[in-house]
Design a protein around this motif. Structure first.
Motif, PDB file in Angstrom:
ATOM      1  N   VAL A 189       0.822  -1.225   0.000  1.00 49.27           N
ATOM      2  CA  VAL A 189       0.000   0.000   0.000  1.00 49.27           C
ATOM      3  C   VAL A 189       0.849   1.267   0.000  1.00 49.27           C
ATOM      4  CG1 VAL A 189      -1.897  -1.189   1.161  1.00 49.27           C
ATOM      5  CG2 VAL A 189      -0.227   0.066   2.531  1.00 49.27           C
ATOM      6  N   LEU A 190       2.172   1.137   0.052  1.00 52.89           N
ATOM      7  CA  LEU A 190       3.020   2.331  -0.031  1.00 52.89           C
ATOM      8  C   LEU A 190       2.760   3.076  -1.334  1.00 52.89           C
ATOM      9  CD1 LEU A 190       6.517   1.015   1.169  1.00 52.89           C
ATOM     10  CD2 LEU A 190       5.121   2.732   2.329  1.00 52.89           C
ATOM     11  N   GLN A 191       2.741   4.397  -1.248  1.00 49.62           N
ATOM     12  CA  GLN A 191       2.559   5.179  -2.470  1.00 49.62           C
ATOM     13  C   GLN A 191       3.811   5.166  -3.335  1.00 49.62           C
ATOM     14  OE1 GLN A 191       1.097   9.084  -1.658  1.00 49.62           O
ATOM     15  NE2 GLN A 191      -0.752   8.372  -0.631  1.00 49.62           N
ATOM     16  N   THR A 192       4.974   5.138  -2.687  1.00 40.52           N
ATOM     17  CA  THR A 192       6.252   5.002  -3.389  1.00 40.52           C
ATOM     18  C   THR A 192       7.121   4.017  -2.611  1.00 40.52           C
ATOM     19  OG1 THR A 192       7.170   6.897  -2.182  1.00 40.52           O
ATOM     20  CG2 THR A 192       6.231   7.332  -4.359  1.00 40.52           C
ATOM     21  N   PRO A 193       7.906   3.173  -3.283  1.00 37.86           N
ATOM     22  CA  PRO A 193       8.760   2.221  -2.562  1.00 37.86           C
ATOM     23  C   PRO A 193       9.752   2.950  -1.663  1.00 37.86           C
ATOM     24  CG  PRO A 193       8.623   1.673  -4.901  1.00 37.86           C
ATOM     25  CD  PRO A 193       8.008   3.021  -4.751  1.00 37.86           C
ATOM     26  N   LEU A 194      10.007   2.368  -0.491  1.00 34.93           N
ATOM     27  CA  LEU A 194      10.914   2.965   0.475  1.00 34.93           C
ATOM     28  C   LEU A 194      12.093   2.036   0.742  1.00 34.93           C
ATOM     29  CD1 LEU A 194       8.435   4.411   3.148  1.00 34.93           C
ATOM     30  CD2 LEU A 194       9.644   5.669   1.360  1.00 34.93           C
ATOM     31  N   ALA A 195      13.269   2.634   0.943  1.00 39.88           N
ATOM     32  CA  ALA A 195      14.442   1.855   1.338  1.00 39.88           C
ATOM     33  C   ALA A 195      14.198   1.241   2.708  1.00 39.88           C
ATOM     34  CB  ALA A 195      15.681   2.744   1.366  1.00 39.88           C
ATOM     35  N   THR A 196      14.825   0.098   2.959  1.00 39.60           N
ATOM     36  CA  THR A 196      14.581  -0.645   4.201  1.00 39.60           C
ATOM     37  C   THR A 196      14.792   0.184   5.468  1.00 39.60           C
ATOM     38  OG1 THR A 196      15.259  -2.657   3.051  1.00 39.60           O
ATOM     39  CG2 THR A 196      15.149  -2.760   5.440  1.00 39.60           C
ATOM     40  N   PRO A 197      15.855   1.006   5.578  1.00 39.02           N
ATOM     41  CA  PRO A 197      16.019   1.789   6.810  1.00 39.02           C
ATOM     42  C   PRO A 197      14.846   2.731   7.072  1.00 39.02           C
ATOM     43  CG  PRO A 197      18.060   1.761   5.548  1.00 39.02           C
ATOM     44  CD  PRO A 197      17.012   1.169   4.668  1.00 39.02           C
ATOM     45  N   LEU A 222      11.714   2.362   5.834  1.00 37.04           N
ATOM     46  CA  LEU A 222      10.529   1.539   6.101  1.00 37.04           C
ATOM     47  C   LEU A 222      10.545   1.028   7.541  1.00 37.04           C
ATOM     48  CD1 LEU A 222       7.991   0.126   4.960  1.00 37.04           C
ATOM     49  CD2 LEU A 222       9.474  -1.796   4.319  1.00 37.04           C
ATOM     50  N   ALA A 223      11.727   0.649   8.029  1.00 38.69           N
ATOM     51  CA  ALA A 223      11.840   0.142   9.400  1.00 38.69           C
ATOM     52  C   ALA A 223      11.412   1.195  10.420  1.00 38.69           C
ATOM     53  CB  ALA A 223      13.276  -0.306   9.669  1.00 38.69           C
ATOM     54  N   ILE A 224      11.868   2.429  10.249  1.00 35.30           N
ATOM     55  CA  ILE A 224      11.481   3.506  11.178  1.00 35.30           C
ATOM     56  C   ILE A 224       9.990   3.791  11.081  1.00 35.30           C
ATOM     57  CG2 ILE A 224      11.795   5.967  11.689  1.00 35.30           C
ATOM     58  CD1 ILE A 224      14.697   5.656  10.714  1.00 35.30           C
ATOM     59  N   LEU A 225       9.484   3.802   9.855  1.00 36.99           N
ATOM     60  CA  LEU A 225       8.069   4.105   9.646  1.00 36.99           C
ATOM     61  C   LEU A 225       7.163   3.065  10.303  1.00 36.99           C
ATOM     62  CD1 LEU A 225       6.376   6.266   8.179  1.00 36.99           C
ATOM     63  CD2 LEU A 225       6.314   4.758   6.192  1.00 36.99           C
ATOM     64  N   LEU A 226       7.591   1.799  10.291  1.00 40.10           N
ATOM     65  CA  LEU A 226       6.782   0.726  10.872  1.00 40.10           C
ATOM     66  C   LEU A 226       7.159   0.419  12.315  1.00 40.10           C
ATOM     67  CD1 LEU A 226       6.650  -1.848   7.908  1.00 40.10           C
ATOM     68  CD2 LEU A 226       5.024  -0.040   8.485  1.00 40.10           C
ATOM     69  N   ASN A 227       8.127   1.173  12.831  1.00 43.08           N
ATOM     70  CA  ASN A 227       8.604   0.939  14.202  1.00 43.08           C
ATOM     71  C   ASN A 227       9.134  -0.489  14.351  1.00 43.08           C
ATOM     72  OD1 ASN A 227       9.192   1.726  16.821  1.00 43.08           O
ATOM     73  ND2 ASN A 227       7.196   1.068  17.623  1.00 43.08           N
ATOM     74  N   GLN A 228       9.879  -0.910  13.326  1.00 41.78           N
ATOM     75  CA  GLN A 228      10.513  -2.223  13.321  1.00 41.78           C
ATOM     76  C   GLN A 228      12.022  -2.027  13.174  1.00 41.78           C
ATOM     77  OE1 GLN A 228       9.323  -5.114  13.871  1.00 41.78           O
ATOM     78  NE2 GLN A 228       7.186  -5.250  13.235  1.00 41.78           N
ATOM     79  N   THR A 229      12.772  -3.103  13.236  1.00 44.22           N
ATOM     80  CA  THR A 229      14.197  -3.031  12.957  1.00 44.22           C
ATOM     81  C   THR A 229      14.458  -3.531  11.539  1.00 44.22           C
ATOM     82  OG1 THR A 229      14.664  -5.266  13.763  1.00 44.22           O
ATOM     83  CG2 THR A 229      14.730  -3.463  15.387  1.00 44.22           C
ATOM     84  N   GLU A 230      15.545  -3.059  10.961  1.00 49.65           N
ATOM     85  CA  GLU A 230      15.897  -3.518   9.620  1.00 49.65           C
ATOM     86  C   GLU A 230      16.106  -5.027   9.597  1.00 49.65           C
ATOM     87  OE1 GLU A 230      18.842  -1.297   7.290  1.00 49.65           O
ATOM     88  OE2 GLU A 230      18.839   0.196   8.903  1.00 49.65           O
ATOM     89  N   SER A 231      16.710  -5.552  10.662  1.00 48.96           N
ATOM     90  CA  SER A 231      17.007  -6.988  10.690  1.00 48.96           C
ATOM     91  C   SER A 231      15.726  -7.813  10.669  1.00 48.96           C
ATOM     92  CB  SER A 231      17.841  -7.326  11.923  1.00 48.96           C
ATOM     93  OG  SER A 231      17.160  -6.963  13.114  1.00 48.96           O
ATOM     94  N   LEU A 266       9.864  11.122   7.355  1.00 49.06           N
ATOM     95  CA  LEU A 266       9.003  12.302   7.507  1.00 49.06           C
ATOM     96  C   LEU A 266       8.576  12.826   6.140  1.00 49.06           C
ATOM     97  CD1 LEU A 266       7.630  14.379   9.274  1.00 49.06           C
ATOM     98  CD2 LEU A 266       9.772  15.670   9.352  1.00 49.06           C
ATOM     99  N   GLN A 267       9.494  12.824   5.183  1.00 48.04           N
ATOM    100  CA  GLN A 267       9.127  13.255   3.826  1.00 48.04           C
ATOM    101  C   GLN A 267       8.002  12.384   3.279  1.00 48.04           C
ATOM    102  OE1 GLN A 267      12.287  14.018   0.940  1.00 48.04           O
ATOM    103  NE2 GLN A 267      13.770  14.263   2.612  1.00 48.04           N
ATOM    104  N   TYR A 268       8.141  11.067   3.465  1.00 47.53           N
ATOM    105  CA  TYR A 268       7.086  10.175   2.974  1.00 47.53           C
ATOM    106  C   TYR A 268       5.774  10.438   3.701  1.00 47.53           C
ATOM    107  CZ  TYR A 268       4.242   6.174   1.864  1.00 47.53           C
ATOM    108  OH  TYR A 268       3.188   5.395   1.447  1.00 47.53           O
ATOM    109  N   ALA A 269       5.833  10.563   5.020  1.00 44.32           N
ATOM    110  CA  ALA A 269       4.618  10.768   5.814  1.00 44.32           C
ATOM    111  C   ALA A 269       3.882  12.027   5.379  1.00 44.32           C
ATOM    112  CB  ALA A 269       4.976  10.839   7.299  1.00 44.32           C
ATOM    113  N   MET A 270       4.615  13.116   5.176  1.00 46.08           N
ATOM    114  CA  MET A 270       3.970  14.378   4.777  1.00 46.08           C
ATOM    115  C   MET A 270       3.372  14.268   3.379  1.00 46.08           C
ATOM    116  SD  MET A 270       6.442  17.366   6.347  1.00 46.08           S
ATOM    117  CE  MET A 270       7.851  16.885   5.357  1.00 46.08           C
ATOM    118  N   ASN A 271       4.139  13.672   2.448  1.00 44.47           N
ATOM    119  CA  ASN A 271       3.630  13.548   1.081  1.00 44.47           C
ATOM    120  C   ASN A 271       2.412  12.643   1.009  1.00 44.47           C
ATOM    121  OD1 ASN A 271       5.565  15.226  -0.094  1.00 44.47           O
ATOM    122  ND2 ASN A 271       7.039  13.561  -0.316  1.00 44.47           N
ATOM    123  N   SER A 272       2.435  11.553   1.777  1.00 46.89           N
ATOM    124  CA  SER A 272       1.311  10.620   1.731  1.00 46.89           C
ATOM    125  C   SER A 272       0.053  11.229   2.333  1.00 46.89           C
ATOM    126  CB  SER A 272       1.661   9.320   2.456  1.00 46.89           C
ATOM    127  OG  SER A 272       1.882   9.558   3.835  1.00 46.89           O
TER     128      SER A 272
END
Length: 747
Positions: free
Chosen positions: A616-624, A626-635, A737-743
């Motif tokens: 459902v992402l509007q634009t693909p995000l790099a793993t680092p 995406l991890a912060i956005l989902l409150n997950q770790t990259e690993s 933050l850029q993604y959050a604001m744009n979305s």
């Protein structure tokens, strides 16, 4: 390890542009591989000086004779190529009777014609050697010696010219592929370097050149280099499908051993009851009925860049480090790896360069295990050449216990030791093709891969072509080896894939092919519109399996309604066995294989959160990010998706992967009713989930004057666009933050 991807060392910087091994090629190149102007001027000045010496001697007379002879064969290439028309060759007048028996008159004409053509289209830096050779070629004619090496050189010149002509005849000069132009350019540059190097070994000056009768050793060296150039050019372009090698070989007289190896039928009729003790798998061969019924070769004209890439790897040695013995083609499910493997096998077999194949399949009991792998290789190699068969049979008789040992011991005793001395005598490489290793069960697949890397690919004059999905257990092994070129098939540019699929769709849905498929039921008054075929191409994305299955669906001889089938497919509303349902089974197999046997519930929960968000992402995000956005770790993200690279292959280098859906059929399947509930993604839930995370990021990171505009300032309230022009940066705004604001702005 050398890895070649579009995002890393891709089509432009990696294997696709590795030059053929040519003598002294690097001496006149700048750091970026282009020939320097001073080098170009020196070449042209040297050639012109040599030509003046030959054609304008103190005593006249020779010039007239040479001009008369050189005027017999002319080329229409320059005007044809410049006009964008098909390249054609014409002879203005018949040669004088005195010249019809003169072999070199014909050879020289062919070579000059080919060089004249090549000079019109080869890119820099290859155009300078082409022009230089055009001015120099008449000098070769001055050698009237009957010495054997001189005659060989003349014949090689004819073959070189004929090879260039064969590669481009009948083609639109304006539409020649960059791969073919560069291939011809490398050949021309290699010829120049070979002849120049031979000349430099003599201190007598350019006019004497390399054809003096006392230059036998120099000539032998030059002829050997020209043989290598021919071999590379032939194999590369045969695999790429740009030359008809049989047309050239049938005209070759007095073939040397390596040419005979490509054109002469090998003695494959070695019969020995000892070979019956090998538990080989008949269905694993590329041309077995089991394989032919399921996998077709590449459609003519498609995958040309990739096949040129493979052909260059096959034809070149490993001395420069750019062409290791193992080529691994990996890619997402359904992208067409097996069709490439079958094509490589077919074309290698056509020039007696295919030693053995093993096509794995999860649907066949004997092809999804490693049990018969080494036995099959040994049997096929024994049948490839009678001398190989005798050596393998002798090894079985001497060491019968090896038949039941572990893979490494089997291979060492049955293949490596008996065949090494014979393989060392080969001039051209012997190719082994192994397809769909991911369909071999674990842990057998890992054992086979280890054998390929550590033993099979280390045999002398052996090249191994391997395809697989990028499954974690395999990927972690082959990505760490220096002896492999790795090409990620899904990273070929979208435009190239779209052109290939469009070519296939247009041919398959032509009136002739529809008539063949539907017989009397075909209505010749109907055919798909250009727009319909373009929509179908777009719908296929990067998946050839979708396009081929779609064509079968449209031309189904049970429904006999191509118009209706096409319409339902484009509307994606068919309840029948559509391409989507075919791919659904493929996706489900990948998902089930990825689910761990233990703690499956925890993995499924993370899988749904991460994959649902990616969808459902509007634009693909790099793993680092995406991890912060989902409150997950990259690993956690990487571990969850580690076994899903077949459908969500990461793009990019290093740790900053971007997971991206490569075909819309996957989200259609995983969000649709045919997907089992344990894997099913409910989009609205993930939209809400992602929106919540975006608001949390904005609440945490947004602050007054985040871009740190100097205060107080009249420019503080300028438009952001004006501030950016004045040097204001976005460095203080994080990626999440850029993604959050744009979305949120787009909601």
């Amino acid at each position: 390890m050398a890895e070649f991807t579009h995002s890393g060392r891709g089509d432009d910087d990696g294997l696709l542009n590795n030059p053929m091994p040519t003598p002294s090629r690097s001496a006149g190149l700048s750091n970026d591989g282009r020939q320097t102007p001073s080098r170009a001027r020196r070449i042209m000045e040297k050639v012109e000086s040599g030509v003046r010496t030959i054609f304008f001697p103190a005593a006249g007379g020779a010039n007239t004779a040479i001009a008369a002879e050189t005027g017999q064969v002319t080329s229409m290439a320059s005007s044809g190529a410049q006009a964008g028309g098909a390249i054609r060759l014409e002879r203005e007048t018949a040669p004088p009777a005195a010249l019809t028996k003169d072999f070199w008159a014909v050879a020289k004409g062919t070579f000059k014609t080919a060089l004249d053509i090549a000079a019109t289209f080869v890119p820099e830096p290859y155009n300078v050697p082409a022009e230089a050779l055009l001015k120099m070629i008449d000098i070769v004619e001055k050698a009237n010696s009957n010495k054997e090496e001189v005659e060989i050189l003349k014949k090689r010149c004819e073959l070189l010219g004929a090879s260039i002509v064969n590669a481009i005849k009948g083609k639109d000069g304006a539409l020649l592929s960059e791969d073919l132009k560069n291939s011809v350019g490398r050949l021309v540059a290699g010829i120049w370097d070979t002849l120049e190097a031979a000349n430099m070994e003599k201190s007598k000056g350019f006019a004497v050149y390399v054809l003096a009768e006392d230059d036998v050793e120099v000539l032998k060296k030059a002829n050997k280099s020209l043989d290598e150039l021919l071999q590379c050019f032939w194999i590369e372009n045969h695999i790429a499908g740009t030359i008809v090698l049989t047309d050239i070989l049938t005209t070759v007289q007095d073939q040397t051993e390596w040419i005979q190896g490509l054109s002469t039928t090998i003695d494959k009729h070695f019969e020995n009851s000892t070979l019956d003790r090998l538990k080989w798998v008949p269905g694993a061969a590329y041309d077995s009925q089991e394989v032919v019924a399921k996998i077709v070769p590449c459609f003519e004209g498609t995958r040309s860049t990739l096949l040129a890439n493979v052909g260059r790897w096959m034809s070149s040695g490993a001395a420069d480090g750019h062409n290791p013995p193992l080529y691994i083609l990996d890619g997402i499910a359904g992208i067409g790896k097996s069709t490439v493997a079958i094509t490589v096998a077919q074309r290698a077999a056509a020039i007696n360069s295919l030693g053995a194949t093993f096509i794995f399949s999860r649907d066949q009991e004997d092809r999804k295990k490693s049990l018969g792998f080494v036995h099959t290789i040994a049997y096929q190699l024994a049948r490839y050449d009678a001398s190989y068969g005798k050596a393998i049979a002798a090894a079985i008789i001497s060491n019968p216990e090896a038949l039941d040992k572990v893979l490494t011991q089997q291979f060492s005793v049955l293949v490596a030791k008996p065949l090494c001395p014979l393989l060392e005598q080969r001039v051209t490489p012997l190719v082994l093709v192994f397809d769909a290793l991911d369909e071999c069960i674990a842990p057998d697949a890992s054992a086979v891969l280890q054998l390929i890397i550590s033993s099979i690919s280390q045999l002398p004059n052996i090249k191994v072509f391997l395809t697989t999905r990028p499954e974690l257990g395999l990927r972690s092994r082959y990505m760490g080896t220096k002896d492999a070129n790795v090409f990620h098939l899904q990273e070929i540019e979208d435009l190239i894939i779209e052109q290939d699929i469009s070519l296939y769709v247009n041919y398959s849905l032509s009136p002739l092919k529809m008539q063949e498929a539907l017989g009397d039921s075909y209505d010749p008054s109907w055919e798909p519109t250009v727009e319909d075929k373009a929509s179908l191409t777009k719908l296929s994305g990067k998946l050839f399996i979708f396009a081929s299955t779609a064509v079968k669906f449209i031309l189904d001889d049970q429904h006999l309604d191509p118009k209706g089938q096409l319409a339902s497919l484009l509307d994606l509303q068919s309840d029948g066995p559509s391409p989507l349902s075919q791919l659904g089974g493929l996706y489900l197999h990948v998902l089930k294989s990825a689910k761990p046997a233990e703690n499956a519930a925890g993995w499924l929960s993370r899988f749904k959160e991460i994959v649902g968000s990616i969808l459902v992402l509007q634009t693909p995000l790099a793993t680092p990010i995406l991890a912060i956005l989902l409150n997950q770790t990259e690993s956690i993200i990487k571990a969850t998706l580690a076994n899903l690279h077949s459908i969500l292959a990461p793009l990019g280098e290093g740790s900053a992967f971007t997971y991206k859906v490569h075909h819309k059929s996957f989200p259609d399947f995983i969000t649709g009713p045919s997907c089992p509930s344990e894997f099913q993604i409910i989009e609205r839930e993930h939209h809400l989930h992602l929106t919540k995370h975006c608001l949390e990021v904005m609440n945490k990171q947004l602050k007054f004057n985040i871009c740190q505009v100097p205060i107080p300032s009249e420019t503080q309230y300028k438009d952001l666009e004006d501030l950016l022009k004045e040097g204001l940066t976005m460095d203080h705004i994080s990626g999440e933050l850029q993604y959050a604001m744009n979305s949120q702005k787009s909601i």
